[in-house]
Design a protein around this motif. Structure first.
Motif, short mmCIF file in Angstrom:
data_model
loop_
_atom_site.label_atom_id
_atom_site.label_comp_id
_atom_site.label_asym_id
_atom_site.label_seq_id
_atom_site.Cartn_x
_atom_site.Cartn_y
_atom_site.Cartn_z
N LEU A 4 0.81 -1.21 0.00
CA LEU A 4 0.00 0.00 0.00
C LEU A 4 0.85 1.27 0.00
O LEU A 4 0.43 2.30 -0.54
CB LEU A 4 -0.92 0.00 1.23
CG LEU A 4 -1.98 -1.11 1.27
CD1 LEU A 4 -2.71 -1.10 2.60
CD2 LEU A 4 -2.97 -0.95 0.11
N CYS A 5 2.02 1.18 0.60
CA CYS A 5 2.94 2.33 0.68
C CYS A 5 4.33 1.87 0.25
O CYS A 5 5.18 1.55 1.10
CB CYS A 5 3.00 2.88 2.11
SG CYS A 5 1.44 3.44 2.78
N PRO A 6 4.58 1.79 -1.05
CA PRO A 6 5.87 1.26 -1.54
C PRO A 6 7.07 2.00 -0.97
O PRO A 6 8.10 1.40 -0.70
CB PRO A 6 5.76 1.42 -3.05
CG PRO A 6 4.28 1.41 -3.32
CD PRO A 6 3.66 2.10 -2.16
N GLU A 7 6.95 3.31 -0.80
CA GLU A 7 8.02 4.09 -0.18
C GLU A 7 7.61 4.36 1.27
O GLU A 7 6.98 5.37 1.58
CB GLU A 7 8.22 5.40 -0.95
CG GLU A 7 8.65 5.22 -2.40
CD GLU A 7 10.00 4.54 -2.52
OE1 GLU A 7 10.84 4.72 -1.61
OE2 GLU A 7 10.21 3.81 -3.52
N LEU A 8 7.98 3.47 2.15
CA LEU A 8 7.49 3.53 3.52
C LEU A 8 8.17 4.62 4.35
O LEU A 8 7.57 5.15 5.29
CB LEU A 8 7.70 2.16 4.19
CG LEU A 8 7.04 1.95 5.55
CD1 LEU A 8 5.53 2.16 5.46
CD2 LEU A 8 7.35 0.56 6.08
N ASP A 9 9.40 4.96 4.01
CA ASP A 9 10.15 5.94 4.78
C ASP A 9 9.39 7.26 4.86
O ASP A 9 9.06 7.87 3.84
CB ASP A 9 11.52 6.16 4.15
CG ASP A 9 12.45 6.95 5.06
OD1 ASP A 9 12.35 6.80 6.29
OD2 ASP A 9 13.26 7.74 4.54
N ASN B 219 11.02 0.63 12.63
CA ASN B 219 12.42 0.36 12.29
C ASN B 219 12.68 0.47 10.79
O ASN B 219 13.84 0.65 10.36
CB ASN B 219 12.82 -1.03 12.78
CG ASN B 219 12.93 -1.10 14.29
OD1 ASN B 219 13.18 -0.09 14.95
ND2 ASN B 219 12.73 -2.28 14.85
N GLU B 220 11.60 0.39 9.99
CA GLU B 220 11.75 0.53 8.54
C GLU B 220 11.53 1.96 8.06
O GLU B 220 11.46 2.22 6.87
CB GLU B 220 10.80 -0.43 7.82
CG GLU B 220 11.15 -1.89 8.04
CD GLU B 220 10.29 -2.83 7.22
OE1 GLU B 220 9.72 -2.37 6.21
OE2 GLU B 220 10.21 -4.01 7.58
N ASP C 39 -1.35 7.64 6.32
CA ASP C 39 -1.33 7.09 4.96
C ASP C 39 -1.97 5.71 4.92
O ASP C 39 -2.49 5.28 3.88
CB ASP C 39 0.11 7.01 4.46
CG ASP C 39 0.71 8.39 4.26
OD1 ASP C 39 0.23 9.11 3.37
OD2 ASP C 39 1.65 8.75 5.01
N VAL C 40 -1.94 5.00 6.05
CA VAL C 40 -2.59 3.70 6.15
C VAL C 40 -2.90 3.43 7.62
O VAL C 40 -2.13 3.82 8.52
CB VAL C 40 -1.70 2.58 5.56
CG1 VAL C 40 -0.36 2.48 6.29
CG2 VAL C 40 -2.42 1.23 5.60
#
Length: 440
Positions: A312-317, A349-350, A386-387
């Protein structure tokens, strides 16, 4: 009111519940703990954890004088006729086996302090073979002329229903080689027995195995349906309908067939690992090997939630993730081995900005993972998200309305980690809903 006096050694979740419930049944009860801060809190009628119905029971009987607390084994030894052992048996550091330090110390301490013939009753979950060793330990440590009996009476408490499960249990199991011990425990549990509660008197070994066998079965049933959830997600089935269909089979039943992020808490994970360790010690390495897979299936569900978030959020940072729930189950503030807290920690942590809300467990979660952003309300947690991840099925979360949350979030995306939302309602309101065991 019975003339017997009881002590309960260990005043954590199990011990405090047992002590207050025995006072409710009419006994004079003395709770014993080495933690003076905990003893002082309980002596004021203040419960240091969340359990529905227990705070009222505790205060009622502290105020009446029927329930007291102390740090003194000597006081307990001179006060009580029966001593219940309710201390923890955590996993040994770096191992799967149970740490018996607290149980051994409690049995030895009360045996040494007993001033008259007495009965020690173990309620803690221990490796099979422990009771016979503890009986010898108690008798070797008793004073001259003091006779000590020992029985094992496993607990079957469900967090959130502990008072009910103590006062009105679905069964009572006693392991002992003493007829006198059985008679005394029948007197202690006369209220439940008068309501036709099944009473099973057996040997030590069977009584020790009952609790871990029950937990191993429940863990297996949960992991079974979660393994099929992996299949239905892939092929396009609906795990809820599958569970309903097989649950109608009376040989199987519907309970504990709820697919989701998996089980946690202080009992199921610990007990299945300790059981594997113990059967290995007695030379039966392959007998409980299937529990390895049960454990692995359970842990994989946490991986799956993290994977869905990445989808759902490919760029999680830097993304804002709202985690609803940190307790391992609703109606509890217990975060031990909590799937929800584990997932929250991994996402942090990600690189995600993780905002967490739990109606009861925030403070306990913060002690274990202080770097998360803990919120005081559902609305605060989801603001700008975002989610959203629903990971503990508190009623407050089950009853959420998509149209109410929509103006608060950055993106209408929610992961139902417990399969409790009405998916169609959320999708109709413009949300992307991902639920474990159902195809995206």
């Amino acid at each position: 009111m019975s003339s017997m006096k009881l002590s309960v050694i260990g005043t954590g979740y199990l011990g405090a519940t047992h002590a207050a419930s025995m006072a409710e049944l009419g006994f004079e009860v003395l709770g014993v703990d080495v933690d003076k801060v905990k003893v002082d809190s309980l002596s004021r009628g203040q419960l240091p954890f969340h359990e529905p119905g227990l705070p009222e029971l505790l205060k009622k009987h502290v105020d009446s004088g029927r329930l007291r607390f102390t740090t003194s084994f000597d006081e307990a030894g001179s006060f009580a006729d029966i001593h219940f052992i309710a201390v923890g048996t955590p996993q040994r550091a770096g191992e799967h086996g149970a740490d018996m330090t607290y149980v051994d110390a409690s049995v030895a301490g009360i045996a040494r302090a007993a001033t008259r013939d007495t009965l020690i009753v173990g309620k803690s979950t221990v490796p099979v073979g422990s009771a016979r060793r503890l009986k010898d330990l108690a008798r070797d440590g008793a004073g001259v002329g003091i006779e000590i009996d020992l029985a094992w009476n496993p607990e079957f408490l469900r967090e959130g229903f502990a008072v009910e499960d103590t006062l009105r249990p679905d069964r009572l199991v006693v392991g002992t080689d003493s007829d006198s011990a059985v008679a005394k425990l029948r007197e202690v549990y006369a209220y439940a027995l008068g309501r036709d509660t099944p009473f099973i008197s057996t040997d030590y070994e069977t009584a020790e195995l009952v609790k871990v066998a029950a937990n191993a079965f429940l863990a297996t049933k949960i992991s079974f349906i979660n393994a099929f959830a992996e299949v239905t997600e892939t092929v396009g089935g609906d795990i809820r309908v599958l569970a309903d269909a097989i649950g109608l089979d009376k040989r199987i039943g519907r309970r504990f067939l709820n697919a989701g992020v998996g089980f946690g808490g202080g009992c199921l994970p610990k007990d299945i690992r300790a059981l594997q360790a113990r059967v290995s010690e007695i030379g039966l390495d392959s007998t409980m090997r299937f529990l390895n897979e049960v454990d692995e299936v359970n842990l994989r569900r946490r991986d799956r939630v993290v994977h869905i978030v990445h989808e759902l959020c490919p760029e999680l940072d830097g993304k804002s993730v709202a985690v609803l729930g940190t307790a391992f189950k609703p109606n509890s503030d217990d975060v031990r081995d909590s799937p929800a807290l584990d997932v929250a920690g991994r996402l942090f942590n990600e690189g995600a900005e993780v905002r967490v809300y739990d109606p009861q467990a925030n403070s306990n979660a913060a002690k274990r993972f202080p770097r998360l952003n803990y919120c005081q309300s559902l609305e605060e947690a989801v603001e700008g998200a975002d989610v959203i991840l629903l990971l503990t099925e508190w009623d407050e979360f089950v009853q959420m309305r998509p149209e109410t949350l929509a103006p608060l979030v950055a993106h209408r995306q929610i992961v139902d980690g417990r399969n409790v939302l009405r998916t169609e309602q959320w999708e109709a309101a413009g949300w992307i809903v991902r639920a474990l065991g159902r195809r995206a």
